[in-house]
Design a protein around this motif. Structure first.
Motif, PDB file in Angstrom:
ATOM      1  N   GLU A 153       1.049  -1.097  -0.077  1.00 16.16           N
ATOM      2  CA  GLU A 153       0.393   0.572   0.344  1.00 16.16           C
ATOM      3  C   GLU A 153       0.981   1.237  -0.163  1.00 16.16           C
ATOM      4  OE1 GLU A 153      -3.700   2.440   2.641  1.00 16.16           O
ATOM      5  OE2 GLU A 153      -3.046   0.505   3.268  1.00 16.16           O
ATOM      6  N   MET A 154       0.716   2.463  -1.102  1.00 24.35           N
ATOM      7  CA  MET A 154       1.461   3.298  -1.278  1.00 24.35           C
ATOM      8  C   MET A 154       0.705   4.571  -1.070  1.00 24.35           C
ATOM      9  SD  MET A 154       4.495   1.624  -1.710  1.00 24.35           S
ATOM     10  CE  MET A 154       5.221   2.670  -2.241  1.00 24.35           C
ATOM     11  N   GLY A 155      -0.465   4.478  -1.065  1.00 24.10           N
ATOM     12  CA  GLY A 155      -1.277   5.423  -1.232  1.00 24.10           C
ATOM     13  C   GLY A 155      -3.124   5.718  -1.203  1.00 24.10           C
ATOM     14  N   ASP A 156      -3.782   6.318  -1.753  1.00 24.00           N
ATOM     15  CA  ASP A 156      -5.035   6.792  -2.008  1.00 24.00           C
ATOM     16  C   ASP A 156      -5.343   7.303  -3.134  1.00 24.00           C
ATOM     17  OD1 ASP A 156      -5.074   9.839  -1.106  1.00 24.00           O
ATOM     18  OD2 ASP A 156      -4.903   8.635   0.389  1.00 24.00           O
ATOM     19  N   ALA A 157      -6.391   7.584  -4.143  1.00 24.40           N
ATOM     20  CA  ALA A 157      -6.957   8.066  -4.953  1.00 24.40           C
ATOM     21  C   ALA A 157      -8.554   8.040  -4.713  1.00 24.40           C
ATOM     22  CB  ALA A 157      -6.379   6.640  -6.763  1.00 24.40           C
ATOM     23  N   THR A 158      -8.925   9.737  -5.900  1.00 22.17           N
ATOM     24  CA  THR A 158     -10.024   9.723  -5.708  1.00 22.17           C
ATOM     25  C   THR A 158     -10.091   9.997  -7.520  1.00 22.17           C
ATOM     26  OG1 THR A 158     -10.142  10.975  -3.512  1.00 22.17           O
ATOM     27  CG2 THR A 158     -11.284  11.829  -5.169  1.00 22.17           C
ATOM     28  N   MET A 159     -11.563   9.150  -7.730  1.00 24.80           N
ATOM     29  CA  MET A 159     -12.109   9.507  -8.930  1.00 24.80           C
ATOM     30  C   MET A 159     -13.443   9.889  -9.211  1.00 24.80           C
ATOM     31  SD  MET A 159     -12.235   6.603 -12.181  1.00 24.80           S
ATOM     32  CE  MET A 159     -10.948   6.052 -12.459  1.00 24.80           C
ATOM     33  N   GLN A 160     -13.123  10.682  -9.903  1.00 24.12           N
ATOM     34  CA  GLN A 160     -14.919  11.718 -10.196  1.00 24.12           C
ATOM     35  C   GLN A 160     -15.312  12.370 -11.177  1.00 24.12           C
ATOM     36  OE1 GLN A 160     -15.448  15.054  -7.449  1.00 24.12           O
ATOM     37  NE2 GLN A 160     -13.743  15.898  -8.338  1.00 24.12           N
ATOM     38  N   VAL A 161     -16.586  12.234 -11.367  1.00 23.44           N
ATOM     39  CA  VAL A 161     -17.609  12.453 -12.599  1.00 23.44           C
ATOM     40  C   VAL A 161     -18.591  13.751 -12.156  1.00 23.44           C
ATOM     41  CG1 VAL A 161     -19.073  11.862 -14.028  1.00 23.44           C
ATOM     42  CG2 VAL A 161     -17.198  10.203 -14.177  1.00 23.44           C
TER      43      VAL A 161
END
Length: 234
Positions: A36-44
Motif C-alpha cells: 500500500e502506497m497511498g490513495d486515489a480519488t476518481m470523480q465525474v
C-alpha cells in the motif's frame, strides 16, 4: 460513507444494457508491487447543462511515494455527442518534493486537431489530428464501464498528452469472483495487452459507475493497483 455496491450473484452470460453516465465520487487504495502506497480519488461531475468533467488524483501517503511527496492529478472536460464522450480539454499535474510538471491540452473539434503545451516534449507539442470517437485515457475508463459486455472486444483511439494510440480491450466471457478488502462480488474482467509486455486489467461490476479495480502489470509483475474502497453518487 461505506461502499454502495454489493456482490452480484448473477452470471453475466447475457448482454447487459449500457450504464448511463451519472455524477459520482469514488475512493481507492493505491498499491505498488503489492504494498500500500497511498490513495486515489476518481470523480465525474456535471459542470453545466452541456459539459462534464472527470478527475483522477493519486496521492502518496506511505512508503516511498509518501516520502518522495509523489502526487498526480488529471482532469478531462468533455461533452456528450449521442453516446460518445467527446473530450474538450485535458490537464495533468505531477508533483514530487522538488518538482512540478504540468500540461494542458485542447481538443478543437472545428479544426479537428488537439494540442498540448507545458512541461511536455517538443515533439508532443505539435497539433495532433483527431477524429470522432477519440478520447483521453480517463474517458476510455468510463467508456469501458459503459460498453463492457461478456465476450466483447472494445476498440478505442487514445489521444492524450500529445500521443495517439489504438486501445483494444477484451472482456472475459464469464464473470469472476473478486475480493477487495472485506467485500466480494461478481465482476467482468476487461484486459488490455500493450506492447512491451505491459497489461492493464479493469474489473467492472454491473450498476457500479466506476471500476472496482484497475491493475497495471509489466513483464507479468503487478505495478500500480487501484482498489475501490467506497463510492457514492455526487
Amino acid at each position: 460513507m461505506p461502499a454502495a455496491f454489493l456482490a452480484s450473484g448473477l452470471a453475466l452470460a447475457c448482454s447487459l444494457p449500457a450504464q448511463a453516465l451519472e455524477p459520482f465520487i469514488a475512493h481507492y487504495q493505491v498499491f505498488n508491487g503489492g504494498k500500500e502506497m497511498g490513495d486515489a480519488t476518481m470523480q465525474v461531475v456535471r459542470n453545466d447543462a452541456r459539459r462534464w468533467r472527470v478527475d483522477l488524483g493519486i496521492h502518496g501517503t506511505t512508503g516511498l511515494m509518501g516520502l518522495a511527496g509523489v502526487n498526480g492529478e488529471q482532469s478531462t472536460v468533455f461533452d456528450l455527442v449521442g453516446d460518445t464522450y467527446r473530450p474538450l480539454s485535458q490537464g495533468t499535474v505531477k508533483k514530487a518534493v522538488f518538482t512540478k510538471r504540468q500540461t494542458i491540452g485542447v481538443y478543437d473539434w472545428r479544426a479537428l486537431t488537439a494540442r498540448w503545451q507545458g512541461d511536455i516534449k517538443e515533439s508532443r507539442q505539435k497539433p495532433v489530428p483527431i477524429q470522432s470517437g477519440d478520447m483521453s485515457g480517463l474517458l476510455i475508463n468510463l467508456a469501458v464501464i459503459r460498453d463492457a459486455q461478456p465476450g466483447k472486444t472494445l476498440q478505442y483511439r487514445f489521444v492524450d498528452n500529445g500521443r495517439v494510440r489504438p486501445h483494444q480491450y477484451v472482456v472475459a466471457t464469464e464473470s469472476e469472483g473478486v475480493k477487495i478488502g472485506d467485500m466480494s462480488f461478481s465482476a467482468m474482467r476487461v484486459n488490455r495487452v500493450q506492447s512491451g509486455n505491459e497489461e492493464t486489467v479493469i474489473w467492472v461490476v454491473e450498476g457500479v459507475p466506476t471500476p472496482v479495480r484497475i491493475l497495471q502489470r509489466e513483464n507479468g509483475q503487478d505495478t500500480y493497483d487501484l482498489r475501490l474502497v467506497e463510492y457514492k453518487g455526487a
